[in-house]
Design an enzyme around this catalytic site. Structure first.
Site, PDB file in Angstrom:
ATOM      1  N   ARG A  71     -24.429  62.732  24.365  1.00 43.68           N
ATOM      2  CA  ARG A  71     -25.535  61.788  24.218  1.00 43.68           C
ATOM      3  C   ARG A  71     -26.297  61.669  25.551  1.00 43.68           C
ATOM      4  NH1 ARG A  71     -22.042  56.893  21.909  1.00 43.68           N
ATOM      5  NH2 ARG A  71     -20.515  57.961  23.214  1.00 43.68           N
TER       6      ARG A  71
ATOM      7  N   TYR B 106     -22.447  51.983  29.012  1.00 43.99           N
ATOM      8  CA  TYR B 106     -21.114  51.495  28.639  1.00 43.99           C
ATOM      9  C   TYR B 106     -20.249  51.560  29.892  1.00 43.99           C
ATOM     10  CZ  TYR B 106     -22.125  51.925  23.611  1.00 43.99           C
ATOM     11  OH  TYR B 106     -22.648  51.772  22.352  1.00 43.99           O
TER      12      TYR B 106
ATOM     13  N   HIS C  90     -16.774  49.665  30.007  1.00 45.72           N
ATOM     14  CA  HIS C  90     -15.365  49.536  29.589  1.00 45.72           C
ATOM     15  C   HIS C  90     -14.443  49.288  30.790  1.00 45.72           C
ATOM     16  CE1 HIS C  90     -16.482  50.690  25.553  1.00 45.72           C
ATOM     17  NE2 HIS C  90     -17.030  51.782  26.002  1.00 45.72           N
TER      18      HIS C  90
END
Ligand SMILES: NC(=O)c1ccc[n+]([C@@H]2O[C@H](COP(=O)([O-])OP(=O)(O)OC[C@H]3O[C@@H](n4cnc5c(N)ncnc54)[C@H](O)[C@@H]3O)[C@@H](O)[C@H]2O)c1
Length: 371
Positions: free
Chosen positions: A15, A94, A96
């Site tokens: 992506r 992202y 995390h």
């Protein structure tokens, strides 16, 4: 602002953080966008398309990171990328961080402003930047399951929708949230007999309304789960208890009672999985067999459809990105408490309670640090 978009370098990550449409909107708003060469290639976006939309193509990651005020990515930075962290950099991706104390240390040491997609909330308390990936994985789970039900892939050789005179397959979906609802939509579209199990009776009521009685709904208990998994050709796991490891609601004994050649797609595997026999797999080696039942347990399913996933993700992230670019991080965070929930690190301070608690560290609220 100068916005940098490096190529993702995590294993099997195809992506990209911004599409050509995003570049056009950013440049029209007066910003400069630096795209690392080939950053969008695996998602179907060429350097030419980016250039045409107004981006400047740069030859290496060092330029995309080094010259930018704001870096936009998809996955959390891996070690090779830590060298690009520096004071004043805003990183939107992202992150995390909870299980990654090493990355947390590096962001704090370098005083990077880290805004994490996965903790941004909307006005209803939902997680709008996580939802698109659950939509993709939920819809994909049926497609993947249908393929593994074919004989040559180890399945029992059954067509999901059946044909006139031959009954369809039975799909059992565990969890009726975003993954489960999207899986149900596709399974019903295929013509499969579809049963969905959830603990939340109000959610089952809503789904009963949405699907007009074509979907069989069942309350979640071990009796119903044992019954439905024994009958099913395809089981899809989409159970989530936010912040916790997924409960193992399908036991090893239940798997041993399933039909030989049945398929389990445990989408909840990124939270440990809701099937006792499931273990994480990757796109390069996605499945394994236990007791004659095929298991597919890929932790980043959307990575297999990067074009769709990039568009779905950036549809959700872009409005936030544009606001951060237009207003600057401090003002954009101050103006939107939901975006401020996405702030994980700021000027050497940890600003997210969940991350701090899981790493046993001190934290300061985002509201306090941005003033
Ligand atoms: N593998 C992947 O690539 C991938 C991609 C996206 C999402 N996911 C994961 O899929 C999981 C589901 O995500 P979601 O967005 O649908 O979550 P969600 O919160 O929208 O839905 C979860 C549902 O599970 C139900 N549930 C909780 N306990 C249950 C039980 N004991 N029995 C039956 N139902 C129960 C809840 O009531 C809720 O309706 C998450 O772990 C998410 O991280 C994985």
């Amino acid at each position: 602002m100068i916005v940098g978009v490096p190529k993702e370098i995590k294993d099997n990550e195809a992506r990209v953080g911004v599409t050509p449409a995003g570049v056009k909107a950013l440049t029209e708003a007066g910003h400069t966008v630096l795209i690392e060469t080939q950053a969008g290639a695996l998602s179907g976006f060429s350097d030419d398309e980016y250039q045409h939309a107004g981006a400047e193509i740069v030859g290496d990651a060092g330029c995309a990171w080094g010259k930018a005020d704001l870096v936009v990515k998809v996955k959390e930075p891996i070690e090779k990328e830590y060298v690009y962290f520096r004071e004043g950099l805003v990183l939107f991706t992202y992150l995390h961080l909870a299980p990654l104390p090493g990355l947390t240390d590096k962001l704090l040491e370098a005083r990077v402003a880290g805004i994490a997609y996965e903790t941004v909330r909307d006005g209803n308390g939902n997680l709008p930047l996580l939802m698109p990936m659950s939509e993709v994985a939920g819809r994909m789970s049926v497609q993947v399951g249908a393929s593994y039900l074919e004989k040559e892939r180890g399945g029992r050789g059954i067509l999901l929708g059946g044909v006139p005179g031959v009954p369809p397959a039975h799909v059992a979906i565990l969890g009726g949230g975003v993954v489960g609802t999207n899986a149900a939509r596709i399974a019903l579209g295929f013509g499969a007999k579809t049963t969905l199990i959830d603990v939340n009776l109000n959610r089952l009521r809503e789904l009963d309304d949405i699907f007009g009685g074509r979907l069989y709904t069942l309350a979640s208990n071990s009796y119903n789960i044992a019954h439905v998994t024994r009958e099913a050709d395809l089981v899809i796991g989409g159970v989530l208890i936010p912040g916790a490891t997924a409960p193992k609601i399908v036991t090893r004994a239940m798997v041993s009672q399933m039909k030989k050649g049945a398929v389990i797609v445990d989408v909840a595997i990124d939270q440990g999985g809701c099937v006792e026999t499931a273990r994480p797999t990757s796109h390069s080696n996605p499945s394994f067999v236990v007791d004659g039942v095929v298991h597919y347990c890929v932790t980043n399913m959307p990575g297999a459809v990067p074009h769709t996933s990039t568009l779905a993700l950036t549809n959700a992230t872009f409005p936030y990105l544009l606001r951060i670019a237009n207003l600057g991080a401090r003002q954009a965070l101050a103006a939107d408490p939901g975006l401020a929930e996405g702030l994980n690190t700021w000027d050497g301070r940890l600003t997210h309670r969940g991350v701090a608690e899981s790493q046993h560290r001190e934290w300061t609220s985002a509201a306090k640090v941005i003033g």
